[in-house]
Write an enzyme that holds these catalytic residues in place. Structure first.
Site, mmCIF file in Angstrom:
data_model
loop_
_atom_site.group_PDB
_atom_site.id
_atom_site.type_symbol
_atom_site.label_atom_id
_atom_site.label_comp_id
_atom_site.label_asym_id
_atom_site.label_seq_id
_atom_site.Cartn_x
_atom_site.Cartn_y
_atom_site.Cartn_z
ATOM 1 N N HIS A 131 69.827 2.036 14.444
ATOM 2 C CA HIS A 131 69.575 2.016 15.902
ATOM 3 C C HIS A 131 69.455 3.449 16.431
ATOM 4 O O HIS A 131 68.542 3.779 17.179
ATOM 5 C CB HIS A 131 70.763 1.381 16.640
ATOM 6 C CG HIS A 131 70.875 -0.103 16.531
ATOM 7 N ND1 HIS A 131 69.831 -0.947 16.800
ATOM 8 C CD2 HIS A 131 71.936 -0.905 16.233
ATOM 9 C CE1 HIS A 131 70.243 -2.212 16.656
ATOM 10 N NE2 HIS A 131 71.519 -2.202 16.304
ATOM 11 N N ASP B 33 71.078 -8.284 18.794
ATOM 12 C CA ASP B 33 69.918 -7.389 18.904
ATOM 13 C C ASP B 33 68.649 -8.204 19.138
ATOM 14 O O ASP B 33 67.782 -7.813 19.914
ATOM 15 C CB ASP B 33 69.732 -6.585 17.610
ATOM 16 C CG ASP B 33 70.946 -5.726 17.302
ATOM 17 O OD1 ASP B 33 71.684 -5.411 18.249
ATOM 18 O OD2 ASP B 33 71.138 -5.379 16.122
ATOM 19 N N THR C 241 81.021 -2.231 44.028
ATOM 20 C CA THR C 241 80.204 -1.117 44.515
ATOM 21 C C THR C 241 80.757 -0.507 45.800
ATOM 22 O O THR C 241 80.146 0.397 46.364
ATOM 23 C CB THR C 241 78.750 -1.568 44.748
ATOM 24 O OG1 THR C 241 78.775 -2.849 45.369
ATOM 25 C CG2 THR C 241 77.981 -1.653 43.456
ATOM 26 N N THR D 192 84.261 -3.502 50.073
ATOM 27 C CA THR D 192 85.538 -3.560 50.792
ATOM 28 C C THR D 192 85.877 -2.193 51.373
ATOM 29 O O THR D 192 86.346 -2.081 52.515
ATOM 30 C CB THR D 192 86.655 -4.024 49.824
ATOM 31 O OG1 THR D 192 86.202 -5.190 49.149
ATOM 32 C CG2 THR D 192 87.939 -4.321 50.550
ATOM 33 N N HIS E 54 73.593 -0.046 9.827
ATOM 34 C CA HIS E 54 72.974 -0.768 10.943
ATOM 35 C C HIS E 54 72.959 0.121 12.201
ATOM 36 O O HIS E 54 71.914 0.324 12.824
ATOM 37 C CB HIS E 54 73.792 -2.056 11.176
ATOM 38 C CG HIS E 54 73.267 -2.938 12.245
ATOM 39 N ND1 HIS E 54 72.609 -4.111 11.995
ATOM 40 C CD2 HIS E 54 73.311 -2.833 13.593
ATOM 41 C CE1 HIS E 54 72.263 -4.693 13.124
ATOM 42 N NE2 HIS E 54 72.682 -3.932 14.122
ATOM 43 N N GLU E 55 74.136 0.671 12.531
ATOM 44 C CA GLU E 55 74.229 1.486 13.753
ATOM 45 C C GLU E 55 73.423 2.779 13.607
ATOM 46 O O GLU E 55 72.790 3.228 14.571
ATOM 47 C CB GLU E 55 75.695 1.813 14.094
ATOM 48 C CG GLU E 55 76.568 0.603 14.373
ATOM 49 C CD GLU E 55 76.032 -0.318 15.460
ATOM 50 O OE1 GLU E 55 75.360 0.168 16.394
ATOM 51 O OE2 GLU E 55 76.241 -1.547 15.359
ATOM 52 N N GLY F 44 75.692 -6.938 47.526
ATOM 53 C CA GLY F 44 75.479 -6.064 46.372
ATOM 54 C C GLY F 44 76.381 -6.444 45.229
ATOM 55 O O GLY F 44 77.271 -7.294 45.378
#
Ligand code: ATP
Length: 504
Positions: free
Chosen positions: A337, A408, A109, A112, A333-334, A105
């Site tokens: 979005h 983008d 995650t 161990t 720009h942001e 995986g």
């Protein structure tokens, strides 16, 4: 201290020998060589590599309860491990003992942790090593270390009066990659052969220490087939990225020792961290506490978690400050979005920021209402629309584009490829291997251009909202999704969602 005494005696002895006319040069030469061998790190390593057993660390007590989520991995492991606890029944039934479990995986995650918990669950001694520790430039060293590891495991179990030992090998692909493919492959091949020999030699006799090998990898596809065939790593347990409820559990585990303020909503944090691994979430909890401390507070607040999400995703804030014109462009720009994301998926924007972090000048964080593993054509097109919206809003408000949209475009084309190769484009079902580059290029361009036209139409309608949102963003450097929705008069879906979560 003793070194000074020995040194003093040695110098005294030299002076004495010189005084009685003995030639001391050969003695000095030999002493010099010995000192060099024990003090130059590389040479020191050479002596150690051959003489000492491989380094392996003993594990702390971690139980399955200390691991958030991973319910099916835990279940599979427990079923596989029960044989270690009842060797008599295993022998009576003539069961071939399980020799190896492979955990596969993504990084961080909890592979161990699962191996440590397995040792605790079965009351086994635990030894851990990483695949890279076995590989040296000298042929035969890796094989020797594999032998040492197995004998140390048995020895440790006897010392601790345990019937079983678990050997955990992390990054097994380094040591167990396909044979004959590595440069200097003799050493690699000898090492893996030795591992196969040791695993074949594992028996389940009652008075013998039972050894189980657990290994972890992010790249199971690189492993030599001899390792994964039945009788070696018999079980393959998949350890996946946590889903929303697992993220919530992991967050709870990692905030147990931290004083949380009343406003902290871990459900919300879990919702906004799609794609985070357990290790990311541990780091997030830790960063949130660090931010609280920086603010001189004794409790961690929700806003600290929000900032920590950005930090874990994008890195530390940077000192560099763009010029005012650049800041204005980044804000527009942001905001582009964010606005398109909100119109297409109401309630999906978690925050917008124009603080430079890592490689980004600004960032919109979207939080899906639910974790998604399948995507429809409309959803992929919406992703492309959100990606292109930054560039289109720069064009509409400033009259031109900038290089800020490069990433983008990459994102938009990646999503476009997904759409095409999932058979959702006008090309129908096509193969990645046989579709000519030119046809792919035409289809991709067509998908992206169609979406771009829609984005332009949408933003033209909302251009005033866009300007207002961008100017508020420039002032505060950060807007929450709720603030954006308020500014643009969009429906705020957050409140009903919070109520719904509270009710369940
Ligand atoms: P890698 O593949 O990089 O070796 P891994 O899968 O072995 O990673 P671990 O070393 O087990 O990951 O996890 C790293 C850290 O992340 C743990 O020490 C723990 O703090 C946190 N962590 C990961 N998964 C979980 C989980 N399911 N529950 C609680 N903590 C977790």
């Amino acid at each position: 201290m003793w070194k000074w005494v020995v040194g003093g005696v040695a110098v005294g002895a030299m002076i004495f020998l010189l005084a009685i006319g003995v030639d001391v040069f050969p003695v000095i030469l030999v002493l010099g060589l010995v000192a060099l061998l024990f003090n130059v790190p590389a040479l020191k390593g050479m002596t150690r590599n051959f003489a000492q057993p491989v380094r392996a660390s003993a594990g702390g007590a971690i139980s399955f309860q200390d691991i958030g989520g991973q319910a099916s991995a835990k279940q599979e492991l427990v079923e596989a491990l029960d044989f270690l606890q009842d060797p008599e029944a295993v022998q009576e039934l003539g069961i071939r003992p399980l020799k190896g479990i492979l955990l596969t995986g993504p990084p961080g995650t909890g592979k161990t942790l699962l191996a440590r918990a397995a040792a605790q669950y079965t009351g086994s001694a635990f030894l851990a090593a990483a695949g890279s520790e076995f590989i040296e430039m000298y042929a035969g060293v890796g094989a020797q270390r594999v032998r040492d590891l197995f004998s140390r495991a048995r020895q440790l179990a006897r010392e601790q009066s345990r019937q079983a030992a678990i050997i955990f090998i992390d990054e097994i692909e380094v040591l167990g990659g396909k044979r004959g493919q590595n440069q200097g492959h003799l050493e690699y091949d000898q090492t893996i052969n030795q591992l196969l020999v040791e695993m074949d030699g594992l028996r389940s006799s009652k008075d013998d220490v039972q050894v189980l090998v657990m290994a972890a990898t992010n790249r199971a596809d690189l492993l030599d087939e001899a390792l994964t065939r039945p009788g070696r790593f018999d079980r393959i347990v998949r350890v996946e990225l946590p889903d929303r409820s697992a993220r919530r559990e992991i967050l709870e585990l990692h905030t147990r020792q931290k004083p949380l303020a009343e406003d902290v909503d871990l459900d919300r944090v879990a919702r906004e961290t799609f794609g985070f691994s357990g290790a990311h979430l541990e780091s997030l909890a830790n960063e949130a506490a660090i931010i609280a401390m920086r603010h001189g507070l004794r409790k961690v607040h929700q806003e600290h978690f929000v900032e920590a999400v950005d930090k874990v995703m994008l890195g530390e804030k940077l000192d560099r400050r763009p010029s005012p014109e650049e800041m204005e462009r980044v804000a527009l720009h942001e905001s582009g979005h964010a606005l398109v994301a909100e119109v297409l998926r109401p309630g999906s924007v978690a925050s917008i920021t124009i603080t430079s972090r890592g490689g980004a000048l600004g960032y919109v964080r979207q939080a899906p209402q639910d974790d998604r593993y399948l995507h429809t054509r409309k959803e992929i097109e919406d992703d492309i629309a959100v990606a292109l919206a930054g560039m289109v809003s720069e064009e509409l408000t400033l009259g031109g584009r900038s290089t800020g949209a490069l990433q983008d475009f990459q994102q938009a084309f990646e999503r476009g490829r997904l759409l095409i190769f999932s058979g959702m484009s006008p090309l129908g079902v096509v193969s990645e291997d046989t579709l000519p580059e030119s046809e792919l290029h035409t289809a991709l361009t067509q998908v992206v251009q169609e979406v771009e036209t829609k984005v332009r139409e949408l933003l033209e309608v909302h251009v005033e909202d866009l300007r207002v949102a961008a100017s508020r963003l420039s002032e505060s450097e950060r807007l929450t999704g709720a603030e954006l929705r308020r500014i643009c008069g969009l429906r705020d879906l957050e409140q009903p969602l919070a109520e719904e979560l509270a009710a369940t």
